[in-house]
Design a protein around this motif. Structure first.
Motif, short mmCIF file in Angstrom:
data_model
loop_
_atom_site.label_atom_id
_atom_site.label_comp_id
_atom_site.label_asym_id
_atom_site.label_seq_id
_atom_site.Cartn_x
_atom_site.Cartn_y
_atom_site.Cartn_z
N UNK A 39 22.34 50.96 7.67
CA UNK A 39 23.62 51.60 7.38
C UNK A 39 23.40 52.75 6.41
N UNK A 40 23.97 53.90 6.73
CA UNK A 40 23.90 55.06 5.84
C UNK A 40 25.23 55.27 5.14
N UNK A 41 25.20 55.47 3.81
CA UNK A 41 26.40 55.67 3.01
C UNK A 41 26.40 57.11 2.50
N UNK A 42 27.47 57.84 2.76
CA UNK A 42 27.58 59.24 2.36
C UNK A 42 28.51 59.35 1.15
N UNK A 43 28.10 60.20 0.20
CA UNK A 43 28.97 60.51 -0.95
C UNK A 43 28.65 61.91 -1.42
N UNK A 44 29.55 62.46 -2.23
CA UNK A 44 29.31 63.82 -2.73
C UNK A 44 28.32 63.82 -3.88
N UNK A 45 28.47 62.89 -4.83
CA UNK A 45 27.60 62.85 -6.01
C UNK A 45 27.16 61.42 -6.29
N UNK A 53 17.62 65.60 4.86
CA UNK A 53 17.32 64.35 5.58
C UNK A 53 16.22 64.57 6.62
N UNK A 54 16.34 65.62 7.41
CA UNK A 54 15.40 65.86 8.50
C UNK A 54 14.03 66.28 8.00
N UNK A 55 13.96 66.78 6.77
CA UNK A 55 12.66 67.14 6.20
C UNK A 55 11.83 65.91 5.85
N UNK A 56 12.48 64.76 5.73
CA UNK A 56 11.76 63.54 5.38
C UNK A 56 11.25 62.86 6.65
N UNK A 57 10.24 63.45 7.21
CA UNK A 57 9.68 62.93 8.47
C UNK A 57 9.07 61.54 8.25
N UNK A 58 9.26 60.70 9.22
CA UNK A 58 8.74 59.34 9.12
C UNK A 58 9.71 58.36 8.51
N UNK A 59 10.81 58.87 7.94
CA UNK A 59 11.83 58.00 7.37
C UNK A 59 12.90 57.74 8.43
N UNK A 60 13.19 56.48 8.74
CA UNK A 60 14.12 56.19 9.84
C UNK A 60 15.54 56.64 9.52
N UNK A 61 16.22 57.18 10.52
CA UNK A 61 17.63 57.50 10.39
C UNK A 61 18.46 56.23 10.53
N UNK A 62 19.63 56.20 9.94
CA UNK A 62 20.46 54.99 10.04
C UNK A 62 21.03 54.80 11.44
N UNK A 63 21.44 53.58 11.73
CA UNK A 63 22.09 53.28 13.01
C UNK A 63 23.52 53.78 13.02
N UNK A 64 24.15 53.78 11.85
CA UNK A 64 25.51 54.31 11.75
C UNK A 64 25.76 54.79 10.34
N UNK A 65 26.73 55.70 10.21
CA UNK A 65 27.11 56.26 8.92
C UNK A 65 28.52 55.80 8.54
N UNK A 66 28.73 55.68 7.24
CA UNK A 66 30.06 55.53 6.69
C UNK A 66 30.06 56.26 5.36
N UNK A 67 31.11 56.12 4.58
CA UNK A 67 31.17 56.84 3.31
C UNK A 67 31.79 55.95 2.25
#
Length: 237
Positions: A198-204, A108-122
């Motif tokens: 909103x950021x969505x986390x998953x394994x696959x 994620x951090x290697x993608x400079x210039x791409x905004x981080x989400x305001x919050x995460x969920x899964x």
């Protein structure tokens, strides 16, 4: 005391079996978890380096744009890393979750210039599957990821409105039917997503059908942007 006990207990790399203190040894980490590919910015499928056509999106996303805006995948769901995912999910090797999280953070951090989400969920599990497994592997990855990124985690943002079959066991044509209207936004969270990223986390991420259904639902309730953060991306057959 814990550090002293840890030093006495046998430990082995989850990939090569080499004895050491790390869950994945430095050599395997460099060989398998530090590989970066040119990927479609929307669905994270690999793109040919020499033939991106001036676009950072694949042909499928240009033709049929998904509801989600961006996807970061740390690796491909292929041997030997697919076994790590199975060990976390079905063999209760929970020590792998922080490893997945750290590798995903770096991607994620290697993608400079791409905004981080305001919050995460899964991606939530159904109640039956959660009771059977005892944990949600996506949440186990999301917890340390939120700390790494300094982003608020809302584990109760999403609910499953009904039990669904395992997507991995379904024909591609049946996957959309399986997850259609299967996710709900928790009523108390409505104001938390309006106008937000909103950021969505998953394994696959396999076909992206589940994540697309979630993104479409979140945008109906006012989310401005939805990004996926997955440890592994399945390649098309």
């Amino acid at each position: 005391m814990f550090a002293q006990l840890s030093a006495l207990l046998p430990s082995a790399c989850a990939l090569c079996g080499e004895h050491g203190k790390l869950v994945v040894c430095a050599a395997c980490h460099a060989a398998f978890l530090n590989v970066r590919l040119t990927r479609c910015m929307q669905c994270a499928l690999p793109l040919p380096r020499e033939d991106t056509g001036g676009s950072s999106r694949c042909g499928a996303c240009l033709t049929d744009t998904p509801a989600f805006d961006h996807t970061v995948a740390a690796c491909n769901y292929a041997a030997p890393l697919d076994q790590l995912v199975l060990n976390l999910k079905f063999a209760h090797h929970l020590a792998l979750a922080p490893v997945f999280s750290a590798v995903l953070r770096d991607a994620i951090l290697e993608q400079r210039g791409t905004p981080l989400p305001d919050l995460l969920t899964m991606v939530p599990l159904g109640q039956n599957r959660l009771a059977e497994r005892g944990f949600n592997q996506a949440l186990e990855i999301a917890r340390p990821l939120a700390r790494h990124l300094g982003i608020s985690l809302e584990p109760l943002l999403l609910n499953r409105s009904r039990e669904t079959a395992q997507q991995s066991g379904l024909h591609p044509d049946d996957r959309q039917k399986n997850v259609r209207n299967a996710f709900m936004l928790a009523p108390a969270m409505l104001d938390r997503i309006k106008g937000r990223h909103i950021g969505i986390v998953d394994d696959v991420m396999t076909t992206g059908t589940t994540l697309n259904e979630i993104a479409a639902m979140l945008k109906r309730f006012g989310a401005a942007r939805v990004s996926n953060y997955v440890f592994a991306r399945t390649l098309p057959h």
